[in-house]
Write a protein that holds these residues in place. Structure first.
Motif, PDB file in Angstrom:
ATOM      1  N   SER A 278     -30.030  23.759   0.859  1.00 32.95           N
ATOM      2  CA  SER A 278     -29.493  24.023  -0.472  1.00 32.95           C
ATOM      3  C   SER A 278     -30.636  24.282  -1.442  1.00 32.95           C
ATOM      4  N   PRO A 279     -30.664  25.440  -2.103  1.00 36.42           N
ATOM      5  CA  PRO A 279     -31.635  25.643  -3.183  1.00 36.42           C
ATOM      6  C   PRO A 279     -31.187  24.876  -4.419  1.00 36.42           C
ATOM      7  N   LEU A 280     -32.100  24.205  -5.073  1.00 30.62           N
ATOM      8  CA  LEU A 280     -31.725  23.357  -6.192  1.00 30.62           C
ATOM      9  C   LEU A 280     -32.873  23.225  -7.176  1.00 30.62           C
ATOM     10  N   ARG A 281     -32.524  22.736  -8.358  1.00 29.72           N
ATOM     11  CA  ARG A 281     -33.492  22.331  -9.369  1.00 29.72           C
ATOM     12  C   ARG A 281     -33.370  20.829  -9.575  1.00 29.72           C
ATOM     13  N   LEU A 282     -34.494  20.181  -9.844  1.00 29.11           N
ATOM     14  CA  LEU A 282     -34.535  18.739 -10.061  1.00 29.11           C
ATOM     15  C   LEU A 282     -34.929  18.488 -11.518  1.00 29.11           C
ATOM     16  N   LEU A 283     -33.991  17.985 -12.291  1.00 32.41           N
ATOM     17  CA  LEU A 283     -34.209  17.721 -13.713  1.00 32.41           C
ATOM     18  C   LEU A 283     -34.579  16.259 -13.913  1.00 32.41           C
ATOM     19  N   HIS A 284     -35.773  16.018 -14.435  1.00 31.12           N
ATOM     20  CA  HIS A 284     -36.201  14.668 -14.786  1.00 31.12           C
ATOM     21  C   HIS A 284     -35.644  14.361 -16.177  1.00 31.12           C
ATOM     22  N   SER A 285     -34.517  13.663 -16.187  1.00 29.57           N
ATOM     23  CA  SER A 285     -33.756  13.515 -17.428  1.00 29.57           C
ATOM     24  C   SER A 285     -34.527  12.744 -18.485  1.00 29.57           C
ATOM     25  N   HIS A 286     -35.321  11.760 -18.094  1.00 28.14           N
ATOM     26  CA  HIS A 286     -35.995  10.917 -19.083  1.00 28.14           C
ATOM     27  C   HIS A 286     -37.006  11.713 -19.911  1.00 28.14           C
ATOM     28  N   THR A 287     -37.690  12.652 -19.288  1.00 28.49           N
ATOM     29  CA  THR A 287     -38.669  13.477 -20.000  1.00 28.49           C
ATOM     30  C   THR A 287     -38.121  14.844 -20.386  1.00 28.49           C
ATOM     31  N   GLN A 288     -36.854  15.130 -20.008  1.00 32.10           N
ATOM     32  CA  GLN A 288     -36.230  16.416 -20.293  1.00 32.10           C
ATOM     33  C   GLN A 288     -37.066  17.564 -19.733  1.00 32.10           C
ATOM     34  N   GLY A 289     -37.519  17.375 -18.503  1.00 35.49           N
ATOM     35  CA  GLY A 289     -38.326  18.396 -17.855  1.00 35.49           C
ATOM     36  C   GLY A 289     -37.841  18.661 -16.445  1.00 35.49           C
ATOM     37  N   LEU A 290     -38.363  19.713 -15.858  1.00 33.43           N
ATOM     38  CA  LEU A 290     -38.021  20.110 -14.499  1.00 33.43           C
ATOM     39  C   LEU A 290     -39.210  19.855 -13.577  1.00 33.43           C
ATOM     40  N   ILE A 291     -38.936  19.289 -12.406  1.00 32.17           N
ATOM     41  CA  ILE A 291     -39.995  19.085 -11.422  1.00 32.17           C
ATOM     42  C   ILE A 291     -40.387  20.453 -10.866  1.00 32.17           C
ATOM     43  N   SER A 292     -41.623  20.838 -11.091  1.00 30.92           N
ATOM     44  CA  SER A 292     -42.075  22.188 -10.785  1.00 30.92           C
ATOM     45  C   SER A 292     -43.377  22.139 -10.009  1.00 30.92           C
ATOM     46  N   ALA A 293     -43.795  23.307  -9.577  1.00 27.90           N
ATOM     47  CA  ALA A 293     -45.080  23.480  -8.902  1.00 27.90           C
ATOM     48  C   ALA A 293     -45.485  24.930  -9.050  1.00 27.90           C
ATOM     49  N   SER A 294     -46.778  25.165  -8.976  1.00 27.07           N
ATOM     50  CA  SER A 294     -47.287  26.526  -9.102  1.00 27.07           C
ATOM     51  C   SER A 294     -47.012  27.310  -7.823  1.00 27.07           C
ATOM     52  N   CYS A 295     -46.766  28.602  -7.986  1.00 26.54           N
ATOM     53  CA  CYS A 295     -46.578  29.474  -6.829  1.00 26.54           C
ATOM     54  C   CYS A 295     -47.920  29.876  -6.211  1.00 26.54           C
ATOM     55  N   SER A 296     -49.025  29.546  -6.866  1.00 28.74           N
ATOM     56  CA  SER A 296     -50.355  29.845  -6.347  1.00 28.74           C
ATOM     57  C   SER A 296     -50.747  28.808  -5.306  1.00 28.74           C
ATOM     58  N   LEU A 297     -51.356  29.253  -4.219  1.00 27.85           N
ATOM     59  CA  LEU A 297     -51.778  28.340  -3.164  1.00 27.85           C
ATOM     60  C   LEU A 297     -52.997  27.526  -3.569  1.00 27.85           C
ATOM     61  N   GLU A 298     -53.643  27.879  -4.665  1.00 31.24           N
ATOM     62  CA  GLU A 298     -54.824  27.154  -5.110  1.00 31.24           C
ATOM     63  C   GLU A 298     -54.479  25.968  -6.001  1.00 31.24           C
ATOM     64  N   LYS A 299     -53.202  25.789  -6.336  1.00 32.23           N
ATOM     65  CA  LYS A 299     -52.785  24.680  -7.198  1.00 32.23           C
ATOM     66  C   LYS A 299     -51.744  23.846  -6.452  1.00 32.23           C
ATOM     67  N   PRO A 300     -52.189  22.803  -5.757  1.00 28.03           N
ATOM     68  CA  PRO A 300     -51.264  22.068  -4.893  1.00 28.03           C
ATOM     69  C   PRO A 300     -50.571  20.890  -5.550  1.00 28.03           C
ATOM     70  N   GLU A 301     -50.660  20.718  -6.857  1.00 26.72           N
ATOM     71  CA  GLU A 301     -50.140  19.521  -7.500  1.00 26.72           C
ATOM     72  C   GLU A 301     -48.817  19.813  -8.204  1.00 26.72           C
ATOM     73  N   PRO A 302     -47.723  19.188  -7.800  1.00 25.10           N
ATOM     74  CA  PRO A 302     -46.466  19.323  -8.552  1.00 25.10           C
ATOM     75  C   PRO A 302     -46.545  18.582  -9.876  1.00 25.10           C
ATOM     76  N   TYR A 303     -45.684  18.950 -10.791  1.00 22.66           N
ATOM     77  CA  TYR A 303     -45.724  18.366 -12.128  1.00 22.66           C
ATOM     78  C   TYR A 303     -44.353  18.513 -12.770  1.00 22.66           C
ATOM     79  N   VAL A 304     -44.193  17.895 -13.931  1.00 27.93           N
ATOM     80  CA  VAL A 304     -42.965  18.024 -14.717  1.00 27.93           C
ATOM     81  C   VAL A 304     -43.208  19.085 -15.780  1.00 27.93           C
TER      82      VAL A 304
END
Length: 524
Positions: A278-304
């Motif tokens: 299932s493709p989905l988005r993960l909303l971090h409700s407390h910070t009103q942000g989305l759990i994201s990550a860069s599409c670049s292979l040089e940036k391996p750290e996910p973030y809000v």
């Protein structure tokens, strides 16, 4: 819809059928093919041995993949679809009962006749057009109800259709068109639906007869109901215009044997159940942000990522695909019981716990950190030569291991002991990262956000659109970590760091926003 089923590898898979008693007991056992099943079409690639089995040796197994852009079908050579960067949704087909297309065919004929005549249509012709349009609309609604109706076992001699999950198009045999590369065969492509999409399933081996239920894991022949006379789904090894060797899917006399490999099985109220993939988005409700990550292979750290609420835009950085952990496991998603993987849609990599920091902790490089001290990803890695060697940003060399080789296995950590004979404690905070190959550091569990008694929901399906906590269990000690955000800024933009905390905070619950098709959700 939602899906629940069994394995991805070869052979039959009994699997755990708990929670699927909503189906009849005959339907619940994943040994017989049913309408509504999500399957992979597998074949053996022995060109001169029609009765060879797939998987006898490496490189002799092919999987049918379909493209929504060209509507072409081809064979992808792979021993399995669990490893590597292949998107399994390109290979998934839904077994659909035979649908009706008589009224749609009549409507197409009326429209063609009116388009050919030089004069304006007469009132009687317009009345005929309106009648056929109404009949086609009723027929289309009946087909939709038939696809939503209950499942039934499929027997040899039945006519079925195969609907590509990603494009919602049907596999079709064109009786009057030759294949693009193998001109002695007929073309096989994707279509919105017509009588040319009817496929009659026949036994491939002689001891199976018409009327017998089709068992999963056995080869079958798929005959074109329009052509008949042993015109079966086939593949041919050819050379394309670029002189590359490819395997084309077509229709020829004789044909090849195909395995209906069960990927998952529909469950009751499947429109409300979270499923794989299932493709989905993960909303971090407390910070009103989305759990994201860069599409670049040089940036391996996910973030809000906290987007501007005034600007409604969809971003590939925010989309994740939930996948099953193991092909041998049942794919029914339950609270606290089903291990899953989270693959980033934009980069194709998997969410994971930082393996470098865990190994440093086992070696005594980190020690126990208080919950308020969040290690900044990259700083702790500089303290370890092992982390330097496995860092995604470091240059690869023959002496340094690749990121793809980093994995966490039970018993793989060094067993450093303190003076009291106890193992070195793990840190309270661990960084998160993206990895190319999923391993034990990428196996997660979904649990309810309620902290009253989260284990009381262990036997329940996971609903779509609800809130949940993402948990990782350290395989050696069983220490639990939850995906967490404590508000530490990341970079100069309005983004926050993500990490894994051994303390469970209910504020870190994320909302599941399931997407029907992530491509349609993105901006041009």
């Amino acid at each position: 819809g939602g899906w629940a089923g069994s394995g991805l590898g070869g052979g039959r898979h009994e699997g755990d059928v708990k929670g699927r008693r909503c189906l009849m007991s005959e339907y619940a056992l994943p040994t017989t093919l049913h309408t509504g099943d999500l399957v992979l079409l597998k074949t053996q690639l022995h060109e001169f041995d029609l009765f060879a089995e797939a998987g006898a040796k490496p490189g002799d197994t092919g999987w049918v993949s379909a493209s929504g852009l060209t509507r072409e079908c081809n064979i992808v050579v792979a021993d399995d679809l669990q490893s590597g960067s292949l998107d399994v949704r390109e290979f998934l087909f839904v077994v659909v009962d035979q649908l009706n297309y008589i009224a749609q065919r009549d409507l197409s004929r009326v429209r063609k006749r009116l388009a050919r005549q030089p004069s304006e249509p007469t009132p009687s012709q317009l009345a005929e057009l309106n009648t056929t349009q109404l009949a086609a609309a009723h027929e289309d609604e009946g087909n939709k109800q038939k696809m939503r109706s209950g499942v039934r076992p499929v027997a040899y001699g039945d006519i079925i259709q195969l609907q590509h999950l990603r494009t919602k198009l049907f596999l079709r045999i064109c009786p009057k068109k030759c294949a693009l590369l193998e001109h002695t065969s007929r073309m096989a492509d994707l279509h919105t639906g017509c009588v040319n999409a009817w496929l009659r399933v026949n036994p491939f081996i002689k001891h199976r007869g018409q009327g017998m239920h089709i068992q999963l894991g056995e080869q079958v022949l798929m005959e074109s109901a329009k052509l008949g006379d042993h015109w079966n789904l086939n593949w041919a090894r050819c050379r394309n215009s670029a002189n590359d060797e490819v395997y084309e899917v077509n229709c020829a006399t004789g044909g090849r044997g195909w395995y209906m490999q069960l990927y998952s099985r529909s469950v009751e109220h499947d429109a409300h159940v979270l499923s794989c993939p299932s493709p989905l988005r993960l909303l971090h409700s407390h910070t009103q942000g989305l759990i994201s990550a860069s599409c670049s292979l040089e940036k391996p750290e996910p973030y809000v990522r906290r987007p501007d609420p005034a600007v409604e835009r969809s971003n590939a950085k925010d989309i994740w695909v939930i996948e099953p952990r193991s092909p041998e496991r049942d794919r029914t998603l339950h609270w606290n019981a089903t291990p899953v993987l989270l693959r980033h849609f934009g980069s194709g990599r998997y969410l994971a716990v930082s393996a470098d920091e865990l190994e440093d902790a086992r070696n005594g490089a980190l020690g126990m950190l208080p919950s308020g001290d969040i290690p900044i990803p990259g700083e702790t890695r500089r303290k370890s030569t092992l982390a330097k060697a496995t860092s995604p940003s470091s240059k690869s060399s023959p002496k340094s291991p690749s990121r793809r080789s980093v994995s966490i296995k039970p018993g793989a950590f060094p067993t450093k002991r303190t003076s009291g004979g106890k193992a070195q404690p793990l840190p309270a905070i661990i960084s998160s990262e993206l990895v190319d190959e999923p391993g034990p550091a990428s196996w997660f569990f979904l649990e309810p956000h309620s902290n009253l008694d989260p284990h009381s929901f262990s036997a329940a399906f996971i609903p779509r659109g609800g809130h949940m906590m993402l948990r990782w269990n350290e395989p050696d000690t069983g220490t639990e970590y939850w995906l967490s955000c404590q508000g530490q800024p990341k970079g100069h933009r309005n983004s926050l760091r993500m990490h894994w905390s051994s303390t469970r905070y209910t504020r870190d619950a994320v909302r599941i926003d399931v997407l029907d098709d992530p491509i349609d959700q993105l901006d041009d």
